[in-house]
Design an enzyme around this catalytic site. Structure first.
Site, PDB file in Angstrom:
ATOM      1  CB  ALA A   1     -12.322   5.321  -2.127  1.00  0.00           C
TER       2      ALA A   1
ATOM      3  CD  GLU B   1      -2.619   7.195   7.942  1.00  0.00           C
ATOM      4  OE1 GLU B   1      -3.354   8.205   7.925  1.00  0.00           O
ATOM      5  OE2 GLU B   1      -1.368   7.261   7.938  1.00  0.00           O
TER       6      GLU B   1
ATOM      7  CG  HIS C   1      -4.877   5.918  -0.787  1.00  0.00           C
ATOM      8  ND1 HIS C   1      -6.122   5.543  -0.339  1.00  0.00           N
ATOM      9  CD2 HIS C   1      -4.647   5.180  -1.906  1.00  0.00           C
ATOM     10  CE1 HIS C   1      -6.633   4.622  -1.154  1.00  0.00           C
ATOM     11  NE2 HIS C   1      -5.750   4.376  -2.107  1.00  0.00           N
TER      12      HIS C   1
ATOM     13  CG  ASP D   1      -2.313  -2.763  -4.504  1.00  0.00           C
ATOM     14  OD1 ASP D   1      -3.256  -3.521  -4.761  1.00  0.00           O
ATOM     15  OD2 ASP D   1      -2.441  -1.735  -3.816  1.00  0.00           O
TER      16      ASP D   1
ATOM     17  CB  SER E   1     -10.804   1.951  -1.809  1.00  0.00           C
ATOM     18  OG  SER E   1      -9.694   2.829  -1.760  1.00  0.00           O
TER      19      SER E   1
HETATM   20  P1  AMP Z   1      -5.492   2.340  -5.134  1.00  0.00           P
HETATM   21  O1  AMP Z   1      -6.211   3.619  -4.881  1.00  0.00           O
HETATM   22  O2  AMP Z   1      -6.083   1.162  -4.427  1.00  0.00           O
HETATM   23  O3  AMP Z   1      -5.227   2.105  -6.587  1.00  0.00           O
HETATM   24  O4  AMP Z   1      -4.069   2.499  -4.459  1.00  0.00           O
HETATM   25  C1  AMP Z   1      -3.252   3.602  -4.769  1.00  0.00           C
HETATM   26  C2  AMP Z   1      -1.902   3.389  -4.133  1.00  0.00           C
HETATM   27  O5  AMP Z   1      -2.060   3.271  -2.714  1.00  0.00           O
HETATM   28  C3  AMP Z   1      -1.222   2.110  -4.605  1.00  0.00           C
HETATM   29  O6  AMP Z   1       0.175   2.345  -4.730  1.00  0.00           O
HETATM   30  C4  AMP Z   1      -1.523   1.154  -3.488  1.00  0.00           C
HETATM   31  O7  AMP Z   1      -0.582   0.112  -3.369  1.00  0.00           O
HETATM   32  C5  AMP Z   1      -1.459   2.070  -2.290  1.00  0.00           C
HETATM   33  N1  AMP Z   1      -2.184   1.512  -1.155  1.00  0.00           N
HETATM   34  C6  AMP Z   1      -3.440   1.023  -1.127  1.00  0.00           C
HETATM   35  N2  AMP Z   1      -3.745   0.539   0.089  1.00  0.00           N
HETATM   36  C7  AMP Z   1      -2.636   0.714   0.854  1.00  0.00           C
HETATM   37  C8  AMP Z   1      -2.297   0.407   2.216  1.00  0.00           C
HETATM   38  N3  AMP Z   1      -3.160  -0.182   3.045  1.00  0.00           N
HETATM   39  N4  AMP Z   1      -1.061   0.740   2.655  1.00  0.00           N
HETATM   40  C9  AMP Z   1      -0.170   1.341   1.835  1.00  0.00           C
HETATM   41  N5  AMP Z   1      -0.424   1.651   0.550  1.00  0.00           N
HETATM   42  C10 AMP Z   1      -1.638   1.347   0.065  1.00  0.00           C
END
Ligand code: AMP
Length: 297
Positions: A49, A52, A54, A167, A203
């Site tokens: 999902a 920007e 990611h 995170d 997401s």
């Molecule tokens: P997730 O898909 O939510 O598990 O996130 C995957 C990676 O993307 C993790 O390292 C998160 O910390 C990072 N991430 C999620 N949202 C953001 C954001 N808004 N800005 C920067 N990195 C993000």
């Protein structure tokens, strides 16, 4: 799988998708080929999902390494029994197109059976930094995260892996994990990508109703106000209490925490004015959606 594979590309690939590896063996074959050519590898683990935030991490990986791998795996073991594992948004074709747009060289999208085959019995628990905040609010969450991230890092073997400061506690857990387990990878933190009103991209923002989406911006606003108060020398306990009150007034429901912590080991700071490097972290529910955010103090 793509319904119309482009000429010369294998199933699962199209002109708008990086190659997709489904197994550890396929992932390692790609990485081995790159390494044989002297190329470095950056890695960005995600749950898909993609947004920007990611993509900004993939760009960072590409800045730091010749090749970038992104993984998409909605890891069941990091969700609690009453959390949103089933509802979590999944759209691989869109994710693949977004990854292609930022020059990602490989999408690693393993199945749950590939990650956790029958007989799987190992869990990694990181003490200390996992205990407060989300560790207290989401029992078992960080054991799920630590185990899957250790596996992903060992499967890919990258030179650098990029994680978001969004995170922040997770980032500190992973920094601890790779040091403790001698995993030879550099961990890089990427800044939080935000919407125009300050809301950290997530997401899970897709769950918010239009009204909740307006209220959601109060989380970042409240943390920014708290940081200003801390920098002015106001006591941490007072700033935390004030932030909780502001979030409740803005319309948030259960507020799991707003806490000022040591920026590295997340130990409790205060109750008085904050001296060294600190971070303020918050988690709160808006309707059924749990939002988190944090800022450097
Ligand atoms: P997730 O898909 O939510 O598990 O996130 C995957 C990676 O993307 C993790 O390292 C998160 O910390 C990072 N991430 C999620 N949202 C953001 C954001 N808004 N800005 C920067 N990195 C993000």
């Amino acid at each position: 799988m793509d319904s119309e594979p482009a000429h010369g590309l294998s199933a699962g690939m199209s002109a708008m998708s990086p190659p997709i590896a489904r197994t550890v063996a396929e992932l390692r074959a790609h990485v081995r080929r790159w390494r044989a050519g002297g190329e470095t590898v950056g890695f960005v683990p995600t749950m898909g999902a993609l947004h920007e935030g990611h993509l900004s991490l993939v760009r960072l990986a590409k800045d730091r390494a010749r090749r970038a791998v992104a993984s998409v795996f909605v890891n069941p073991t990091q969700f609690g029994p009453n959390e949103d594992f089933d509802a979590y948004p999944r759209d691989e074709r869109r994710d693949a197109e977004l990854l292609a747009s930022v020059g990602c060289d490989l999408l690693y999208a393993p199945t749950a059976a590939e990650m956790y085959p029958p007989g799987f019995a190992t869990t990694i628990t990181v003490a200390g930094v996992t205990e407060p905040l989300d560790g207290a609010a989401r029992p078992g969450h960080f054991a799920g995260v630590a185990t899957v991230v250790a596996k992903l890092l060992l499967q890919c073997g990258p030179d650098v892996a990029v994680f978001g400061e969004k995170d922040y506690q997770q980032l500190q857990v992973i920094r601890r994990l790779v040091v403790d387990l001698d995993i030879p990878v550099e961990i890089l933190g990427g800044p939080t990508a935000r919407a125009g009103d300050g809301l950290a991209l997530s997401s899970r923002n897709a769950y918010l109703t239009p009204d909740e989406r307006v209220v959601a911006a109060a989380l970042n606003r409240t943390l920014a106000a708290a940081v200003a108060q801390l920098r002015a020398g106001r006591a941490a306990v007072e700033v935390e209490a004030d932030a909780v009150r502001r979030l409740a007034e803005a319309g948030f429901g259960r507020i799991d925490y707003v806490e000022v912590r040591d920026a590295e080991n997340l130990a409790r700071l205060g109750p008085g004015p904050v001296g060294g490097p600190a971070r303020i972290l918050a988690a709160a529910l808006l309707g059924r959606t749990r939002l988190i955010d944090n800022m450097a103090v």
